[in-house]
Design a protein around this motif. Structure first.
Motif, mmCIF file in Angstrom:
data_model
loop_
_atom_site.group_PDB
_atom_site.id
_atom_site.type_symbol
_atom_site.label_atom_id
_atom_site.label_comp_id
_atom_site.label_asym_id
_atom_site.label_seq_id
_atom_site.Cartn_x
_atom_site.Cartn_y
_atom_site.Cartn_z
ATOM 1 N N VAL A 79 29.815 45.507 43.520
ATOM 2 C CA VAL A 79 29.656 45.023 44.890
ATOM 3 C C VAL A 79 30.523 43.781 45.023
ATOM 4 O O VAL A 79 30.214 42.739 44.443
ATOM 5 C CB VAL A 79 28.181 44.696 45.212
ATOM 6 N N ALA A 80 31.617 43.911 45.747
ATOM 7 C CA ALA A 80 32.540 42.800 45.940
ATOM 8 C C ALA A 80 32.123 42.004 47.163
ATOM 9 O O ALA A 80 32.114 42.532 48.278
ATOM 10 C CB ALA A 80 33.966 43.326 46.103
ATOM 11 N N ASP A 81 31.743 40.735 46.956
ATOM 12 C CA ASP A 81 31.348 39.835 48.039
ATOM 13 C C ASP A 81 32.476 38.840 48.269
ATOM 14 O O ASP A 81 32.795 38.041 47.383
ATOM 15 C CB ASP A 81 30.073 39.059 47.676
ATOM 16 N N ASN A 82 33.079 38.896 49.443
ATOM 17 C CA ASN A 82 34.173 37.992 49.762
ATOM 18 C C ASN A 82 33.613 36.675 50.288
ATOM 19 O O ASN A 82 33.230 36.568 51.444
ATOM 20 C CB ASN A 82 35.115 38.629 50.784
ATOM 21 N N HIS A 83 33.582 35.665 49.414
ATOM 22 C CA HIS A 83 33.119 34.333 49.792
ATOM 23 C C HIS A 83 34.290 33.449 50.191
ATOM 24 O O HIS A 83 34.096 32.258 50.440
ATOM 25 C CB HIS A 83 32.360 33.690 48.632
ATOM 26 N N GLY A 84 35.478 34.025 50.239
ATOM 27 C CA GLY A 84 36.673 33.262 50.586
ATOM 28 C C GLY A 84 36.877 33.176 52.080
ATOM 29 O O GLY A 84 36.016 33.547 52.882
ATOM 30 N N THR A 85 38.065 32.724 52.448
ATOM 31 C CA THR A 85 38.406 32.562 53.862
ATOM 32 C C THR A 85 39.473 33.555 54.316
ATOM 33 O O THR A 85 39.827 33.580 55.490
ATOM 34 C CB THR A 85 38.911 31.127 54.138
ATOM 35 N N ILE A 86 39.995 34.349 53.374
ATOM 36 C CA ILE A 86 41.005 35.352 53.706
ATOM 37 C C ILE A 86 40.556 36.712 53.165
ATOM 38 O O ILE A 86 39.593 36.804 52.404
ATOM 39 C CB ILE A 86 42.399 34.977 53.147
ATOM 40 N N THR A 87 41.250 37.768 53.540
ATOM 41 C CA THR A 87 40.920 39.130 53.118
ATOM 42 C C THR A 87 41.175 39.326 51.634
ATOM 43 O O THR A 87 42.199 38.894 51.101
ATOM 44 C CB THR A 87 41.761 40.145 53.928
ATOM 45 N N ASP A 129 48.080 41.618 48.255
ATOM 46 C CA ASP A 129 49.271 40.776 48.073
ATOM 47 C C ASP A 129 49.449 40.406 46.592
ATOM 48 O O ASP A 129 49.402 41.258 45.743
ATOM 49 C CB ASP A 129 49.203 39.547 48.975
ATOM 50 N N SER A 130 49.632 39.129 46.299
ATOM 51 C CA SER A 130 49.819 38.694 44.910
ATOM 52 C C SER A 130 48.581 37.975 44.384
ATOM 53 O O SER A 130 48.674 37.128 43.494
ATOM 54 C CB SER A 130 51.048 37.774 44.820
ATOM 55 N N LYS A 132 46.214 38.965 42.450
ATOM 56 C CA LYS A 132 45.996 39.195 41.014
ATOM 57 C C LYS A 132 46.773 38.160 40.196
ATOM 58 O O LYS A 132 46.217 37.541 39.286
ATOM 59 C CB LYS A 132 46.423 40.614 40.636
ATOM 60 N N GLN A 133 48.033 37.963 40.539
ATOM 61 C CA GLN A 133 48.877 37.017 39.820
ATOM 62 C C GLN A 133 48.430 35.562 40.039
ATOM 63 O O GLN A 133 48.749 34.686 39.252
ATOM 64 C CB GLN A 133 50.347 37.174 40.244
ATOM 65 N N MET A 134 47.669 35.340 41.106
ATOM 66 C CA MET A 134 47.207 33.990 41.432
ATOM 67 C C MET A 134 45.857 33.672 40.786
ATOM 68 O O MET A 134 45.268 32.636 41.071
ATOM 69 C CB MET A 134 47.149 33.817 42.946
ATOM 70 N N GLY A 135 45.333 34.592 39.964
ATOM 71 C CA GLY A 135 44.111 34.301 39.223
ATOM 72 C C GLY A 135 42.939 35.218 39.505
ATOM 73 O O GLY A 135 41.891 35.086 38.888
ATOM 74 N N MET A 136 43.087 36.141 40.454
ATOM 75 C CA MET A 136 41.972 37.052 40.767
ATOM 76 C C MET A 136 42.067 38.283 39.867
ATOM 77 O O MET A 136 42.324 39.393 40.314
ATOM 78 C CB MET A 136 41.987 37.428 42.246
ATOM 79 N N ASP A 137 41.864 38.059 38.571
ATOM 80 C CA ASP A 137 42.046 39.094 37.561
ATOM 81 C C ASP A 137 41.106 38.813 36.394
ATOM 82 O O ASP A 137 41.147 37.726 35.826
ATOM 83 C CB ASP A 137 43.508 39.093 37.094
ATOM 84 N N GLU A 138 40.254 39.777 36.095
ATOM 85 C CA GLU A 138 39.343 39.668 34.950
ATOM 86 C C GLU A 138 39.478 40.925 34.103
ATOM 87 O O GLU A 138 39.716 42.015 34.634
ATOM 88 C CB GLU A 138 37.881 39.541 35.432
ATOM 89 N N HIS A 139 39.307 40.775 32.815
ATOM 90 C CA HIS A 139 39.303 41.926 31.907
ATOM 91 C C HIS A 139 37.901 42.054 31.328
ATOM 92 O O HIS A 139 37.318 41.048 30.889
ATOM 93 C CB HIS A 139 40.337 41.742 30.786
ATOM 94 N N ILE A 140 37.361 43.272 31.371
ATOM 95 C CA ILE A 140 36.042 43.508 30.790
ATOM 96 C C ILE A 140 36.182 44.518 29.664
ATOM 97 O O ILE A 140 37.032 45.397 29.693
ATOM 98 C CB ILE A 140 35.022 43.999 31.839
ATOM 99 N N LYS A 141 35.352 44.335 28.650
ATOM 100 C CA LYS A 141 35.355 45.241 27.511
ATOM 101 C C LYS A 141 34.072 46.046 27.542
ATOM 102 O O LYS A 141 32.970 45.488 27.653
ATOM 103 C CB LYS A 141 35.464 44.462 26.206
ATOM 104 N N VAL A 142 34.202 47.364 27.479
ATOM 105 C CA VAL A 142 33.053 48.282 27.512
ATOM 106 C C VAL A 142 32.891 48.859 26.106
ATOM 107 O O VAL A 142 33.839 49.352 25.527
ATOM 108 C CB VAL A 142 33.270 49.406 28.529
ATOM 109 N N GLY A 143 31.682 48.793 25.602
ATOM 110 C CA GLY A 143 31.476 49.426 24.299
ATOM 111 C C GLY A 143 30.586 48.635 23.477
ATOM 112 O O GLY A 143 30.078 48.775 22.507
#
Length: 143
Positions: A79-87, A129-130, A132-143
């Motif tokens: 569930v993605a909750d946008n708490h920001g000010t842009i899309t 846009d960009s 992901k490159q600006m920090g909106m990127d997480e890596h999760i490990k399953v297992g």
């Protein structure tokens, strides 16, 4: 040729029925376009109901925060909750999951994406846009 008069009561009833059907169609259309972006496993294979373990992803400029850090194989509804000010939006890539994503999410709104995660590493990010490159990127490990 003579014209047959239609009683005003019959006309009103027909108009009410038509208006009611039109309103019902609008409500149905609005409900069916609501939660959008749901996918199960890979892009293009949509589901009609969100299911699985719920994971809240708080999005803002320019970060993601997941409500959990430990994952085992299984079905998850992000569930993605946008708490920001842009899309923003949310996309997930990894073993068996490619470009599963939400619709674009306006500020103050949320959307879901349901995926089945297998053992491995997944990229959870904002595809707008960009971001992901600006920090909106997480890596999760399953297992």
């Amino acid at each position: 040729m003579s014209q047959m008069a239609i009683p005003a009561r019959t006309t009103r009833t027909a108009l009410r029925t038509t208006a009611g059907a039109f309103c019902a169609a609008l409500v149905l259309a609005a409900c069916s376009s609501g939660g959008g972006g749901q996918a199960s496993g890979s892009a293009g294979s949509g589901t009609t109901q969100a299911s699985g373990t719920r994971v809240t992803v708080t999005e803002s400029e320019f970060m993601l925060k997941l409500s959990r850090t430990s994952f085992t194989p299984g079905t998850y509804t992000f569930v993605a909750d946008n708490h920001g000010t842009i899309t923003h939006a949310l996309s997930i890539d990894g073993p068996g999951v490619e470009d599963a994503r939400t619709k674009d999410i306006p500020a103050g709104h949320s959307a879901t994406v349901t995926v089945t995660l297998k053992k491995g590493t997944y990229d959870v990010y904002c595809p707008v846009d960009s971001h992901k490159q600006m920090g909106m990127d997480e890596h999760i490990k399953v297992g």
